[in-house]
Scaffold this motif. Structure first.
Motif, mmCIF file in Angstrom:
data_model
loop_
_atom_site.group_PDB
_atom_site.id
_atom_site.type_symbol
_atom_site.label_atom_id
_atom_site.label_comp_id
_atom_site.label_asym_id
_atom_site.label_seq_id
_atom_site.Cartn_x
_atom_site.Cartn_y
_atom_site.Cartn_z
ATOM 1 N N VAL A 112 0.840 -1.203 0.000
ATOM 2 C CA VAL A 112 0.000 0.000 0.000
ATOM 3 C C VAL A 112 0.874 1.251 0.000
ATOM 4 O O VAL A 112 0.548 2.248 -0.642
ATOM 5 C CB VAL A 112 -0.988 -0.010 1.186
ATOM 6 C CG1 VAL A 112 -1.750 1.306 1.294
ATOM 7 C CG2 VAL A 112 -1.969 -1.172 1.043
ATOM 8 N N PHE A 113 2.028 1.205 0.673
ATOM 9 C CA PHE A 113 2.944 2.344 0.675
ATOM 10 C C PHE A 113 3.486 2.609 -0.728
ATOM 11 O O PHE A 113 3.536 3.755 -1.176
ATOM 12 C CB PHE A 113 4.091 2.108 1.667
ATOM 13 C CG PHE A 113 5.019 3.279 1.798
ATOM 14 C CD1 PHE A 113 4.586 4.476 2.352
ATOM 15 C CD2 PHE A 113 6.327 3.190 1.382
ATOM 16 C CE1 PHE A 113 5.432 5.566 2.478
ATOM 17 C CE2 PHE A 113 7.196 4.264 1.500
ATOM 18 C CZ PHE A 113 6.741 5.458 2.055
ATOM 19 N N ALA A 114 3.879 1.564 -1.436
ATOM 20 C CA ALA A 114 4.385 1.728 -2.809
ATOM 21 C C ALA A 114 3.303 2.326 -3.708
ATOM 22 O O ALA A 114 3.575 3.248 -4.493
ATOM 23 C CB ALA A 114 4.865 0.386 -3.353
ATOM 24 N N LEU A 115 2.078 1.836 -3.579
ATOM 25 C CA LEU A 115 0.967 2.381 -4.364
ATOM 26 C C LEU A 115 0.660 3.826 -3.949
ATOM 27 O O LEU A 115 0.324 4.660 -4.796
ATOM 28 C CB LEU A 115 -0.269 1.499 -4.219
ATOM 29 C CG LEU A 115 -0.154 0.104 -4.816
ATOM 30 C CD1 LEU A 115 -1.375 -0.740 -4.462
ATOM 31 C CD2 LEU A 115 0.038 0.166 -6.317
ATOM 32 N N SER A 116 0.796 4.119 -2.663
ATOM 33 C CA SER A 116 0.575 5.485 -2.167
ATOM 34 C C SER A 116 1.613 6.446 -2.725
ATOM 35 O O SER A 116 1.283 7.580 -3.092
ATOM 36 C CB SER A 116 0.611 5.519 -0.638
ATOM 37 O OG SER A 116 -0.470 4.815 -0.105
ATOM 38 N N LEU A 117 2.869 6.006 -2.783
ATOM 39 C CA LEU A 117 3.920 6.858 -3.366
ATOM 40 C C LEU A 117 3.645 7.118 -4.842
ATOM 41 O O LEU A 117 3.817 8.249 -5.324
ATOM 42 C CB LEU A 117 5.293 6.216 -3.183
ATOM 43 C CG LEU A 117 5.877 6.260 -1.782
ATOM 44 C CD1 LEU A 117 7.188 5.469 -1.733
ATOM 45 C CD2 LEU A 117 6.091 7.682 -1.319
ATOM 46 N N ALA A 118 3.218 6.093 -5.571
ATOM 47 C CA ALA A 118 2.878 6.267 -6.984
ATOM 48 C C ALA A 118 1.710 7.240 -7.126
ATOM 49 O O ALA A 118 1.728 8.140 -7.980
ATOM 50 C CB ALA A 118 2.534 4.925 -7.618
ATOM 51 N N ASN A 119 0.718 7.091 -6.269
ATOM 52 C CA ASN A 119 -0.442 7.975 -6.283
ATOM 53 C C ASN A 119 -0.033 9.407 -5.951
ATOM 54 O O ASN A 119 -0.488 10.358 -6.594
ATOM 55 C CB ASN A 119 -1.486 7.462 -5.293
ATOM 56 C CG ASN A 119 -2.755 8.257 -5.333
ATOM 57 O OD1 ASN A 119 -3.338 8.457 -6.394
ATOM 58 N ND2 ASN A 119 -3.199 8.708 -4.188
ATOM 59 N N LEU A 120 0.832 9.562 -4.979
ATOM 60 C CA LEU A 120 1.321 10.890 -4.606
ATOM 61 C C LEU A 120 2.059 11.531 -5.779
ATOM 62 O O LEU A 120 1.861 12.708 -6.082
ATOM 63 C CB LEU A 120 2.234 10.783 -3.380
ATOM 64 C CG LEU A 120 2.800 12.067 -2.807
ATOM 65 C CD1 LEU A 120 1.683 13.018 -2.391
ATOM 66 C CD2 LEU A 120 3.692 11.750 -1.618
ATOM 67 N N PHE A 121 2.876 10.762 -6.447
ATOM 68 C CA PHE A 121 3.610 11.269 -7.604
ATOM 69 C C PHE A 121 2.649 11.708 -8.713
ATOM 70 O O PHE A 121 2.804 12.784 -9.300
ATOM 71 C CB PHE A 121 4.591 10.219 -8.133
ATOM 72 C CG PHE A 121 5.328 10.661 -9.358
ATOM 73 C CD1 PHE A 121 6.391 11.538 -9.262
ATOM 74 C CD2 PHE A 121 4.941 10.208 -10.612
ATOM 75 C CE1 PHE A 121 7.070 11.962 -10.400
ATOM 76 C CE2 PHE A 121 5.606 10.621 -11.753
ATOM 77 C CZ PHE A 121 6.676 11.507 -11.643
ATOM 78 N N LEU A 122 1.656 10.884 -8.985
ATOM 79 C CA LEU A 122 0.703 11.196 -10.055
ATOM 80 C C LEU A 122 -0.171 12.405 -9.738
ATOM 81 O O LEU A 122 -0.681 13.058 -10.650
ATOM 82 C CB LEU A 122 -0.183 9.980 -10.341
ATOM 83 C CG LEU A 122 0.519 8.773 -10.956
ATOM 84 C CD1 LEU A 122 -0.419 7.575 -11.001
ATOM 85 C CD2 LEU A 122 1.040 9.107 -12.350
#
Length: 132
Positions: A112-122
């Protein structure tokens, strides 16, 4: 399109995990309270964490607040990983009260952290000083 789908998926996860923190005692927060000696973790920090997770999830759904929801969600999951890396919780935790210990919850947090970082970047363009 990917940005919207990822935001909604993360929102669903945060709301799901957040809602679970209301009501009965939570064995994860009980464990942290017991091992740290800080009784505030159960129920105080548990309920606050649940409220923040639900708030972040709702913010991720709305395009106007998505960037801020991404920041809050990423911070909350980073906090979960932090506690997994302390002796207060550890990487090996039971999947349920009295359950066999595994790294399942930790791996869920890392994913979930990896997906959250991707979401934050996007969604970074909506953040002051970083976006635009």
């Amino acid at each position: 399109m990917v940005r919207h789908i990822l935001a909604v998926l993360l929102a669903a996860a945060l709301i799901f995990f957040g809602v679970q923190k209301f009501g009965a005692e939570n064995f994860i927060f009980e464990r942290i309270a017991e091992r740290s000696g800080i009784s505030l973790f159960e129920p105080g920090v548990r309920v606050l964490t649940g409220l923040l997770e639900v708030t972040a999830g709702l913010m991720l759904i709305l395009p106007r607040t998505r960037s801020y929801g991404a920041v809050l969600g990423t911070a909350l999951v980073a906090g979960a990983i932090f506690f997994h890396l302390t002796p207060w919780l550890g990487i090996h935790t039971p999947a349920s009260a009295g359950g066999e210990e595994s790294i399942g919850l930790f791996m869920t947090a890392v994913t979930v952290f990896a997906l959250s970082l991707a979401n934050l970047f996007l969604n970074r363009t909506g953040l002051p000083l970083i976006g635009r």
